[in-house]
Design a protein around this motif. Sequence first.
Motif, short mmCIF file in Angstrom:
data_model
loop_
_atom_site.label_atom_id
_atom_site.label_comp_id
_atom_site.label_asym_id
_atom_site.label_seq_id
_atom_site.Cartn_x
_atom_site.Cartn_y
_atom_site.Cartn_z
N SER A 131 -24.23 -10.72 40.69
CA SER A 131 -22.83 -10.43 40.56
C SER A 131 -22.03 -11.61 40.40
O SER A 131 -20.85 -11.60 39.99
N THR A 132 -22.48 -12.88 40.84
CA THR A 132 -21.69 -14.00 40.80
C THR A 132 -21.99 -14.43 39.24
O THR A 132 -21.25 -15.41 38.84
N GLY A 133 -23.14 -14.03 38.58
CA GLY A 133 -23.54 -14.68 37.37
C GLY A 133 -22.73 -13.87 36.19
O GLY A 133 -22.92 -14.13 34.91
N PHE A 134 -22.06 -12.57 36.30
CA PHE A 134 -21.46 -11.92 35.24
C PHE A 134 -20.27 -12.63 34.75
O PHE A 134 -19.31 -13.36 35.21
N TYR A 135 -20.35 -12.67 33.23
CA TYR A 135 -19.17 -13.02 32.61
C TYR A 135 -18.49 -12.18 31.62
O TYR A 135 -17.26 -12.22 31.75
N ALA A 136 -19.27 -11.49 30.84
CA ALA A 136 -18.56 -10.45 30.11
C ALA A 136 -17.84 -9.47 30.83
O ALA A 136 -16.58 -9.19 30.48
N THR A 137 -18.46 -8.88 31.78
CA THR A 137 -17.64 -7.83 32.58
C THR A 137 -16.18 -8.26 33.26
O THR A 137 -15.16 -7.47 32.99
N PRO A 138 -16.23 -9.25 33.79
CA PRO A 138 -14.67 -9.81 34.40
C PRO A 138 -13.67 -9.92 33.36
O PRO A 138 -12.50 -9.81 33.17
N VAL A 139 -14.44 -10.83 32.12
CA VAL A 139 -13.54 -10.92 30.99
C VAL A 139 -13.04 -9.55 30.45
O VAL A 139 -11.80 -9.47 30.10
N LEU A 140 -13.61 -8.54 30.32
CA LEU A 140 -13.33 -7.32 29.67
C LEU A 140 -12.49 -6.36 30.72
O LEU A 140 -11.48 -5.79 30.32
N LEU A 141 -12.91 -6.21 32.01
CA LEU A 141 -12.35 -5.36 32.94
C LEU A 141 -11.21 -6.12 33.93
O LEU A 141 -10.48 -5.13 34.38
N GLY A 142 -11.42 -7.44 34.12
CA GLY A 142 -10.65 -8.24 35.15
C GLY A 142 -9.39 -8.44 34.35
O GLY A 142 -9.22 -8.39 33.16
N GLY A 143 -8.34 -9.09 35.36
CA GLY A 143 -7.01 -9.59 34.68
C GLY A 143 -6.83 -10.85 34.99
O GLY A 143 -7.72 -11.52 35.45
N PRO A 144 -5.52 -11.31 34.81
CA PRO A 144 -5.28 -12.83 34.89
C PRO A 144 -5.52 -13.04 36.23
O PRO A 144 -5.68 -14.35 36.76
N SER A 145 -5.18 -12.35 37.29
CA SER A 145 -5.38 -12.65 38.63
C SER A 145 -6.70 -12.64 39.43
O SER A 145 -6.94 -12.76 40.26
N THR A 146 -7.74 -12.27 38.25
CA THR A 146 -9.03 -12.24 38.88
C THR A 146 -10.18 -13.02 38.06
O THR A 146 -11.24 -12.43 38.07
N THR A 147 -9.64 -14.09 37.63
CA THR A 147 -10.50 -14.95 36.82
C THR A 147 -11.48 -15.60 37.65
O THR A 147 -11.34 -15.94 38.67
N VAL A 148 -12.69 -15.31 37.05
CA VAL A 148 -14.04 -15.67 38.15
C VAL A 148 -14.30 -16.81 37.49
O VAL A 148 -13.92 -17.38 36.55
N PHE A 149 -15.40 -17.60 38.55
CA PHE A 149 -16.07 -18.88 37.99
C PHE A 149 -16.56 -18.93 36.75
O PHE A 149 -16.59 -19.97 36.13
N ALA A 150 -17.35 -17.78 36.34
CA ALA A 150 -17.98 -17.88 35.18
C ALA A 150 -17.31 -18.09 33.84
O ALA A 150 -17.49 -18.91 32.90
N GLU A 151 -16.07 -17.76 34.09
CA GLU A 151 -14.98 -17.66 32.99
C GLU A 151 -14.51 -19.29 32.93
O GLU A 151 -14.48 -20.09 32.00
N THR A 152 -14.45 -20.01 34.12
CA THR A 152 -14.06 -21.52 34.26
C THR A 152 -15.05 -22.24 33.70
O THR A 152 -14.87 -23.25 32.89
N ILE A 153 -16.15 -21.97 33.86
CA ILE A 153 -17.46 -22.73 33.36
C ILE A 153 -17.57 -22.71 31.95
O ILE A 153 -17.75 -23.70 31.18
N ALA A 154 -17.44 -21.47 31.38
CA ALA A 154 -17.58 -21.39 30.12
C ALA A 154 -16.68 -21.82 29.30
O ALA A 154 -16.81 -22.26 28.33
N GLY A 155 -15.19 -21.92 29.90
CA GLY A 155 -14.09 -22.72 29.18
C GLY A 155 -14.71 -23.92 28.86
O GLY A 155 -14.15 -24.45 27.83
N PHE A 156 -15.38 -24.64 29.50
CA PHE A 156 -15.78 -26.21 29.16
C PHE A 156 -16.68 -26.22 27.95
O PHE A 156 -16.94 -27.27 27.56
N PHE A 157 -17.29 -25.02 27.65
CA PHE A 157 -18.36 -24.91 26.70
C PHE A 157 -17.85 -24.63 25.48
O PHE A 157 -18.45 -24.84 24.35
#
Lengths: 262, 328
Positions: free
Chosen positions: B261-287
């Motif tokens: 569950s630390t490794g999910f990327y798509a699920t937080p992007v699709l189901l989460g909101g601006p206040s629930t940005t997870v680290f996977a999204e932060t990491i992906a941003g750099f790529f």
Amino acid sequence: MSRGNRIALACIYWAFVLYVFVPLILMILMGFKDSKFIGFPIRSWTLDWYTRIFSDAEVLHTFGYSVIIAVLSTLISVAVGTWIAVLLEGRKFWGRAFTFGMMVLPALVPGIISAIAFRIYARWLEIEPGMGAIIWSHAVHNVPFVSLVVMARLSTLPKSQIEAARDLGADPLIAFLRITWPYLVPAILGASVFCLLLSFDDFVRSFFLGGYEPTLPVLIFAMLRSGMSPEINAISTVALVLTAAIGIWAERFTRKAKKGST
Amino acid sequence: MSNEASVSNAPDGLAKTEGERSFWGWLANWGPYQTLMSVVTLSPRRQFFILAAFPILWLLTQHLGPMLQMLHVSLLDAYPVAPDVAQEFSLESYLKFFGDHIFWMPLFRTLIFAAVFTLSTLLITYPVAYFLARHVSRKNQMLMLLILLIPFWVGEIVRTYAIMILLGNTGALNLALKWLGLIDRPIPFMYTSFSMGLGIVYLTALYMLLPLYSALEKLPKSYNEAAADLGAGAWTRFRRVTLPLTIEGISSGCTLVFLISTGFYATPVLLGGPSTTVFAETIAGFFHVAGDEWPTGAAFAVIMFLVALLITGVFQRLMKSLRKGDSS
């Protein structure tokens, strides 16, 4: 255990079944709704969305692309995974624990980190993003699952059969091909189906290693980002029915094969 | 199959002397093959090296390679390295992480979320596994477990989408609540930590359920009966017998679910909101931006992996000591 407790537990089980199935059933129903608007209630029904996706060249192409990736990556993982399992099972050598650790590593690395490590490595090896890169990453990621399944099966192989074959004059290779390999086939088939489904459903590696052509999950993800539509429901339903059918078939097949061999 | 039967059934091609008729007999007597085998099987040691060379090479280059290269890139000051410039190592990317709360907050949040989701998954699936392992006949057990397996073959994206349809403002849950007269206006479930949690628990439940089920299934029923004979009530039996003896299943299920569950990327992007940005999204941003941000992305991925490993390591150690403490 009292009767009340038992009833309570049964209720929890069925509630869990509902939790697991209801979202998927709702998604399937929505694909038959005669309106572009996603939401309940459904007043009239249609098959339009299905005829639309089955005549959409891009969707069909993506589907075929994902299937080819799944099949090729599965072939690689099965060959390599089986080889590793044969090396590790029942053999003691210096560094075995370390080798085993390396073997399970891809299965333990969280999805996003695995995808990024592959992306960096692909650039270092000068592998262009695209089909080859996706196949490679899926193959590497699925090797541990094959190895673990094959190792479990190998550990139940009666060693006396190999010894008998050797006594009758078979060299190690022929003994492997005629005794060990047939014994492993059910496990390998089960592992192959598992790999096919893992690869077909994989999003994160396909997303980071893909070029311009999306795989099916990547296509659905891209469509979702521009809004929900009943077409996505139809595509998802087709993917769901296929994966579930293959999964059930494999489960029954491996169970039968295991029963037959013991 | 018994030993005797297998020996007498041994295929005739196995014996070099009488195997001329079959393919195997032909192969075993074929000159080039015999030469090859005599070289390969000269000593068990040589045989082992031939068997081991390819897998070891694969594991080093394919399993360990990507991780090591990620570590390497995370220590560079720029990537890709320009052709006529020397590689410079620096810890800048790692220091960047601590410098700004927009970097370390998502990691902190991800770990808290993952812990909460793991605990929720445990609480939801334990009774289910308990029911399956203890109160269902052996024949039905496999069938009822198989029913639960079906949805788990379906991929991450499709199941995330299914949750979106369930929780949307015109989704089934809001419709049901309205129909029951509990609400007048739809509750915005979507794009919150709740929708994200529900989705992630949905995706990971099986990874918890299976280890719990196998731990509970192995536990002999007689232990509980003995405890009952000694006068322990249902709750005491559960707390003093069942729970300690299934700690291994709990521990491996929790470790697996936490890491996944630390490794999910798509699920937080699709189901989460601006206040629930997870680290996977932060990491992906750099790529998704210019290439020279890759060292930062790699460093963040390394930090996340090390922290996740550290936490699961401490957790497993804790569970082990708990098990020992209880059995003594």
